[in-house]
Design an enzyme around this catalytic site. Structure first.
Site, mmCIF file in Angstrom:
data_model
loop_
_atom_site.group_PDB
_atom_site.id
_atom_site.type_symbol
_atom_site.label_atom_id
_atom_site.label_comp_id
_atom_site.label_asym_id
_atom_site.label_seq_id
_atom_site.Cartn_x
_atom_site.Cartn_y
_atom_site.Cartn_z
ATOM 1 N N ASP A 66 1.063 -1.522 -0.202
ATOM 2 C CA ASP A 66 0.148 -0.044 0.126
ATOM 3 C C ASP A 66 1.358 1.099 0.260
ATOM 4 O OD1 ASP A 66 1.167 -0.500 2.487
ATOM 5 O OD2 ASP A 66 -1.094 -1.126 3.632
ATOM 6 N N ASP A 133 -8.115 -2.812 14.170
ATOM 7 C CA ASP A 133 -9.010 -2.309 13.913
ATOM 8 C C ASP A 133 -9.800 -3.933 13.110
ATOM 9 O OD1 ASP A 133 -8.480 -1.405 11.759
ATOM 10 O OD2 ASP A 133 -9.883 0.332 11.480
ATOM 11 N N HIS A 135 -7.653 -4.230 9.872
ATOM 12 C CA HIS A 135 -7.533 -4.066 8.827
ATOM 13 C C HIS A 135 -5.693 -5.106 8.083
ATOM 14 C CE1 HIS A 135 -5.150 -0.523 9.974
ATOM 15 N NE2 HIS A 135 -3.707 -1.367 9.304
ATOM 16 N N GLU A 140 -9.458 -1.501 5.473
ATOM 17 C CA GLU A 140 -10.180 -0.309 7.249
ATOM 18 C C GLU A 140 -11.768 -1.491 7.226
ATOM 19 O OE1 GLU A 140 -8.966 0.331 9.187
ATOM 20 O OE2 GLU A 140 -8.071 2.188 8.171
HETATM 21 C C1 F6R Z 1 0.874 -1.409 6.004
HETATM 22 C C2 F6R Z 1 0.020 -2.098 6.159
HETATM 23 C C3 F6R Z 1 -0.993 -2.346 7.200
HETATM 24 C C4 F6R Z 1 -0.124 -2.474 8.688
HETATM 25 C C5 F6R Z 1 -0.681 -2.432 9.760
HETATM 26 C C6 F6R Z 1 -0.157 -2.244 11.085
HETATM 27 O O1 F6R Z 1 1.901 -2.072 3.982
HETATM 28 O O2 F6R Z 1 -0.674 -2.322 5.274
HETATM 29 O O3 F6R Z 1 -2.028 -3.019 7.134
HETATM 30 O O4 F6R Z 1 0.924 -3.688 8.539
HETATM 31 O O5 F6R Z 1 -1.614 -0.868 10.054
HETATM 32 O O6 F6R Z 1 1.263 -1.964 11.385
HETATM 33 P P1 F6R Z 1 1.849 -1.672 12.692
HETATM 34 O O7 F6R Z 1 2.899 -2.965 12.284
HETATM 35 O O8 F6R Z 1 2.828 -0.716 12.307
HETATM 36 O O9 F6R Z 1 1.373 -1.902 14.107
#
Ligand code: F6R
Length: 257
Positions: A66, A133, A135, A140
């Site tokens: 992403d 959450d 995702h 989301e």
């Molecule tokens: C990042 C991504 C997000 C993160 C998620 C967890 O490329 O796709 O889904 O993996 O927000 O983020 P952290 O690891 O910072 O808790």
């Protein structure tokens, strides 16, 4: 789903690095890379193996999951810059591709990205973090379980979670381009990593809850090859930890379940 619960984030990183290491040494491959905090130790371990244990990524292409919309590639918080600094620039990938967060035609950019993944033969191993959450990528809650790469609006929760990377909370972009849940599910092997108690509810909902767009990562239950690697705090809300441990030890006591 194969559920692996380990005492510390460091052991999570080593085990995840073992999975990547085995694939990358075995054949030319395509990796899917997540950004964020969770995979950082895994990337550090892989960098260490590259520098000290002849692990080469020269036969490996990578695609990012992403990208923030509105951040130029060279912005320090663009995922393009972050993954370069945290991993890619320290190893020897054959090529790394990401979404262009400055694309004026986001639909075309998204379709082009899907086409580029397909042209590379699809993703062999997709590394995933988990949002608080539930995702994955930036799909989301209420994302279509069949979604493809597209533009999405971040929830207030995710913007707040990610504000730690920016000088001011209002600098966190509101929109992202993300691979869809349908796109992610096409990767041949999914490696979901989660550490820390703040992920415990999301882990429980995704692994043991019903498959629901309310908890996007729950769709991974439908994938034939998923490895979930957790530390103990992230696993703390799971109901079936004894069962997962027995499976790992290869001696499930079926009669207790
Ligand atoms: C990042 C991504 C997000 C993160 C998620 C967890 O490329 O796709 O889904 O993996 O927000 O983020 P952290 O690891 O910072 O808790």
């Amino acid at each position: 789903m194969e559920i692996v619960i380990l005492p510390t984030p460091n052991e999570v990183a080593h085990t995840a690095a073992d999975v990547v290491d085995e694939l990358v040494r075995s054949r030319p491959s395509v990796l899917g890379l997540a950004t964020g905090s969770t995979p950082l130790e895994t990337y550090r371990e892989l960098t260490h193996r590259h520098q000290n244990h002849a692990l080469s990524f020269a036969g490996t292409h990578a695609f990012l999951l992403d990208e923030y919309v509105g951040l130029p590639k060279d912005h320090p918080q663009s995922y393009h810059s972050v993954i370069r600094k945290d991993f890619v620039d320290s190893v020897d990938f054959a090529g790394v591709q990401g979404l262009n967060g400055m694309a004026t035609d986001s639909e075309r950019e998204a379709q082009d990205y899907e086409d580029r993944i397909a042209a590379a033969g699809g993703i062999d191993l997709q590394i995933l973090g988990l949002g608080s959450d539930a995702h994955v990528g930036f799909n989301e809650p209420m994302s279509s379980l069949a979604s493809r790469t597209r533009i999405k609006t971040l929830t207030a929760q995710t913007r707040s979670d990610n504000s730690r990377f920016f000088n001011h909370p209002e600098e966190v972009p509101k929109h992202v381009l993300t691979q869809g849940l349908g796109t992610i599910r096409e990767a041949r092997h999914l490696l979901l990593l989660a550490t820390g108690e703040s992920k415990a509810l999301a882990v429980a909902a995704s692994v043991e809850g019903p498959v629901s767009a309310l908890f996007p990562a729950s769709v991974l239950q439908l994938h034939p090859h998923v490895t979930v690697i957790l530390d103990e705090p992230a696993a703390s809300r799971l109901a079936y930890t004894d069962y997962y441990a027995e499976i790992q030890q290869g001696k499930p006591d079926w009669q207790s379940y």
